[in-house]
Design a protein around this motif. Sequence first.
Motif, PDB file in Angstrom:
ATOM      1  N   TRP A 164       3.947  -6.797  45.783  1.00  0.00           N
ATOM      2  CA  TRP A 164       3.602  -6.172  44.503  1.00  0.00           C
ATOM      3  C   TRP A 164       2.235  -6.682  44.029  1.00  0.00           C
ATOM      4  O   TRP A 164       1.394  -5.903  43.581  1.00  0.00           O
ATOM      5  N   ALA A 165       2.028  -7.981  44.137  1.00  0.00           N
ATOM      6  CA  ALA A 165       0.773  -8.575  43.670  1.00  0.00           C
ATOM      7  C   ALA A 165      -0.415  -8.062  44.469  1.00  0.00           C
ATOM      8  O   ALA A 165      -1.484  -7.800  43.908  1.00  0.00           O
ATOM      9  N   LYS A 166      -0.239  -7.890  45.777  1.00  0.00           N
ATOM     10  CA  LYS A 166      -1.333  -7.362  46.603  1.00  0.00           C
ATOM     11  C   LYS A 166      -1.610  -5.902  46.265  1.00  0.00           C
ATOM     12  O   LYS A 166      -2.770  -5.480  46.146  1.00  0.00           O
ATOM     13  N   GLU A 167      -0.549  -5.100  46.118  1.00  0.00           N
ATOM     14  CA  GLU A 167      -0.703  -3.675  45.807  1.00  0.00           C
ATOM     15  C   GLU A 167      -1.414  -3.462  44.483  1.00  0.00           C
ATOM     16  O   GLU A 167      -2.140  -2.473  44.301  1.00  0.00           O
ATOM     17  N   ASN A 168      -1.215  -4.381  43.535  1.00  0.00           N
ATOM     18  CA  ASN A 168      -1.799  -4.237  42.200  1.00  0.00           C
ATOM     19  C   ASN A 168      -3.032  -5.114  41.991  1.00  0.00           C
ATOM     20  O   ASN A 168      -3.472  -5.312  40.862  1.00  0.00           O
ATOM     21  N   ASN A 169      -3.567  -5.637  43.098  1.00  0.00           N
ATOM     22  CA  ASN A 169      -4.811  -6.423  43.063  1.00  0.00           C
ATOM     23  C   ASN A 169      -4.725  -7.653  42.170  1.00  0.00           C
ATOM     24  O   ASN A 169      -5.712  -8.059  41.560  1.00  0.00           O
ATOM     25  N   VAL A 170      -3.526  -8.226  42.099  1.00  0.00           N
ATOM     26  CA  VAL A 170      -3.359  -9.470  41.345  1.00  0.00           C
ATOM     27  C   VAL A 170      -3.870 -10.645  42.162  1.00  0.00           C
ATOM     28  O   VAL A 170      -4.397 -11.612  41.623  1.00  0.00           O
ATOM     29  N   ILE A 171      -3.713 -10.558  43.480  1.00  0.00           N
ATOM     30  CA  ILE A 171      -4.172 -11.614  44.369  1.00  0.00           C
ATOM     31  C   ILE A 171      -4.954 -10.971  45.510  1.00  0.00           C
ATOM     32  O   ILE A 171      -4.867  -9.765  45.737  1.00  0.00           O
ATOM     33  N   SER A 172      -5.689 -11.804  46.236  1.00  0.00           N
ATOM     34  CA  SER A 172      -6.435 -11.275  47.383  1.00  0.00           C
ATOM     35  C   SER A 172      -6.051 -12.029  48.654  1.00  0.00           C
ATOM     36  O   SER A 172      -5.195 -11.603  49.407  1.00  0.00           O
ATOM     37  N   SER A 173      -6.648 -13.193  48.857  1.00  0.00           N
ATOM     38  CA  SER A 173      -6.465 -13.873  50.143  1.00  0.00           C
ATOM     39  C   SER A 173      -5.561 -15.108  50.059  1.00  0.00           C
ATOM     40  O   SER A 173      -5.403 -15.820  51.041  1.00  0.00           O
ATOM     41  N   ILE A 174      -4.962 -15.361  48.903  1.00  0.00           N
ATOM     42  CA  ILE A 174      -4.129 -16.562  48.780  1.00  0.00           C
ATOM     43  C   ILE A 174      -2.825 -16.351  49.548  1.00  0.00           C
ATOM     44  O   ILE A 174      -2.216 -15.294  49.492  1.00  0.00           O
ATOM     45  N   LEU A 175      -2.372 -17.382  50.258  1.00  0.00           N
ATOM     46  CA  LEU A 175      -1.129 -17.315  51.020  1.00  0.00           C
ATOM     47  C   LEU A 175       0.048 -17.765  50.155  1.00  0.00           C
ATOM     48  O   LEU A 175      -0.126 -18.541  49.202  1.00  0.00           O
ATOM     49  N   PRO A 176       1.267 -17.306  50.476  1.00  0.00           N
ATOM     50  CA  PRO A 176       2.446 -17.641  49.646  1.00  0.00           C
ATOM     51  C   PRO A 176       2.654 -19.130  49.425  1.00  0.00           C
ATOM     52  O   PRO A 176       3.058 -19.552  48.339  1.00  0.00           O
ATOM     53  N   ASP A 177       2.372 -19.943  50.448  1.00  0.00           N
ATOM     54  CA  ASP A 177       2.600 -21.389  50.329  1.00  0.00           C
ATOM     55  C   ASP A 177       1.420 -22.137  49.725  1.00  0.00           C
ATOM     56  O   ASP A 177       1.510 -23.342  49.505  1.00  0.00           O
ATOM     57  N   ASP A 178       0.319 -21.453  49.481  1.00  0.00           N
ATOM     58  CA  ASP A 178      -0.850 -22.115  48.900  1.00  0.00           C
ATOM     59  C   ASP A 178      -0.578 -22.514  47.456  1.00  0.00           C
ATOM     60  O   ASP A 178      -0.015 -21.734  46.675  1.00  0.00           O
ATOM     61  N   PHE A 179      -0.967 -23.735  47.098  1.00  0.00           N
ATOM     62  CA  PHE A 179      -0.889 -24.149  45.702  1.00  0.00           C
ATOM     63  C   PHE A 179      -1.945 -23.395  44.907  1.00  0.00           C
ATOM     64  O   PHE A 179      -3.022 -23.087  45.414  1.00  0.00           O
ATOM     65  N   ILE A 180      -1.632 -23.089  43.652  1.00  0.00           N
ATOM     66  CA  ILE A 180      -2.604 -22.364  42.837  1.00  0.00           C
ATOM     67  C   ILE A 180      -3.297 -23.313  41.859  1.00  0.00           C
ATOM     68  O   ILE A 180      -2.719 -24.305  41.414  1.00  0.00           O
ATOM     69  N   THR A 181      -4.524 -22.985  41.545  1.00  0.00           N
ATOM     70  CA  THR A 181      -5.289 -23.770  40.588  1.00  0.00           C
ATOM     71  C   THR A 181      -5.080 -23.227  39.181  1.00  0.00           C
ATOM     72  O   THR A 181      -4.535 -22.130  38.979  1.00  0.00           O
ATOM     73  N   ARG A 182      -5.554 -23.975  38.214  1.00  0.00           N
ATOM     74  CA  ARG A 182      -5.453 -23.538  36.823  1.00  0.00           C
ATOM     75  C   ARG A 182      -6.297 -22.281  36.584  1.00  0.00           C
ATOM     76  O   ARG A 182      -5.944 -21.433  35.781  1.00  0.00           O
ATOM     77  N   GLY A 183      -7.404 -22.163  37.309  1.00  0.00           N
ATOM     78  CA  GLY A 183      -8.210 -20.959  37.202  1.00  0.00           C
ATOM     79  C   GLY A 183      -7.498 -19.752  37.774  1.00  0.00           C
ATOM     80  O   GLY A 183      -7.515 -18.662  37.197  1.00  0.00           O
ATOM     81  N   GLU A 184      -6.861 -19.936  38.939  1.00  0.00           N
ATOM     82  CA  GLU A 184      -6.098 -18.842  39.552  1.00  0.00           C
ATOM     83  C   GLU A 184      -4.916 -18.442  38.680  1.00  0.00           C
ATOM     84  O   GLU A 184      -4.593 -17.253  38.575  1.00  0.00           O
ATOM     85  N   MET A 185      -4.285 -19.427  38.044  1.00  0.00           N
ATOM     86  CA  MET A 185      -3.204 -19.113  37.109  1.00  0.00           C
ATOM     87  C   MET A 185      -3.700 -18.210  35.994  1.00  0.00           C
ATOM     88  O   MET A 185      -3.052 -17.207  35.644  1.00  0.00           O
ATOM     89  N   ALA A 186      -4.841 -18.548  35.427  1.00  0.00           N
ATOM     90  CA  ALA A 186      -5.401 -17.735  34.341  1.00  0.00           C
ATOM     91  C   ALA A 186      -5.637 -16.310  34.802  1.00  0.00           C
ATOM     92  O   ALA A 186      -5.347 -15.350  34.080  1.00  0.00           O
ATOM     93  N   ASN A 187      -6.153 -16.160  36.010  1.00  0.00           N
ATOM     94  CA  ASN A 187      -6.448 -14.831  36.525  1.00  0.00           C
ATOM     95  C   ASN A 187      -5.176 -14.029  36.779  1.00  0.00           C
ATOM     96  O   ASN A 187      -5.123 -12.824  36.525  1.00  0.00           O
ATOM     97  N   ILE A 188      -4.129 -14.687  37.275  1.00  0.00           N
ATOM     98  CA  ILE A 188      -2.853 -14.008  37.509  1.00  0.00           C
ATOM     99  C   ILE A 188      -2.257 -13.537  36.187  1.00  0.00           C
ATOM    100  O   ILE A 188      -1.765 -12.408  36.066  1.00  0.00           O
ATOM    101  N   ILE A 189      -2.305 -14.395  35.161  1.00  0.00           N
ATOM    102  CA  ILE A 189      -1.782 -14.014  33.844  1.00  0.00           C
ATOM    103  C   ILE A 189      -2.566 -12.841  33.277  1.00  0.00           C
ATOM    104  O   ILE A 189      -1.990 -11.843  32.815  1.00  0.00           O
TER     105      ILE A 189
END
Length: 312
Positions: free
Chosen positions: A150-175
């Motif tokens: 769902w996240a890929k289809e809606n351009n929420v994420i790009s190249s991050i892998l499921p097991d990758d830890f997310i940063t505070r910046g990436e969290m902001a972008n996802i929200i």
Amino acid sequence: MKKITTFICIFILSSQLSYAFIDTGSHKYKESIKYIEEKGYVSGYKDGTYKPDNLINRVEFTKIIIDAVYNVSIDKAIPKLFSDTEENAWYNPYLEIAKEKNIIKGYEDNTFRPNNNINLAEALKIILETYDIEIEKDNNKDWYLPYIEWAKENNVISSILPDDFITRGEMANIIYTTEQITLTLEDKKINELLSLLNTERQKSGLTPYKINYILSVSAKAHANDMEQNNYFSHESIDGATLENRVLDAGYKYSYIGENIALGQNNPTGVIKSWLDSPQHKDNLLSKDFTEIGIGYTNKLHWVAVFGKPKDK
């Protein structure tokens, strides 16, 4: 030359000051970080930084997401919710809501591992479940794949892998991205509901409703209030009536009415429930009403306020 240097320094300073944190003005996700700060979801650190490239742990992420959507009471004492969380910990009110809403379950050993860094798969599950976004789940797939897809289809994420830890910046972008999609879906559902309402009116030879901005503000505010304070009533939790709400919003009416619904996944279900109720059906097909405002929340609170403006 000195004047030019002064001008450049001032320009750079003013550019930095337009962002809430001293370390985000040139960051990749600066606009997303600015958005969640303005919404009150984060406040940063005492030194004025946000630390956008730092990782974020499971309990911090859960707190931010739950606090963004729910009205959380932090005054009551809450016991341990998992074997590795503390009694009456600051984060317990947020974990309690997340657990009650089936947003989090913890691990099979009844731990939550609050201080572990959160990975992308875990983060997407928490945010998409919290925002009540419909995900087509498949028991034949790994639990996280529908969220990733769902996240890929809606351009929420790009190249991050499921097991990758997310940063505070990436969290902001996802929200930020998820909330923009939610708003788009909300507008789509409101327009669909309006279309269905007007189809029923046309069947009865009535003029279609026109959207009124003030009634829409009132409807949306009441829907949000019901969601945040966990009630379902035409009377607000503070005792305000429909008449109070629309007058306070600035709508002077000659006729006013309201329909509410809870739990229907789509506008078709809402219309069916209202048509099956004589009182709600009367509002839908009333000759006295000419305008409408519609409110909808992710937790499926629906409000339609019908009105006819007072003659000037």
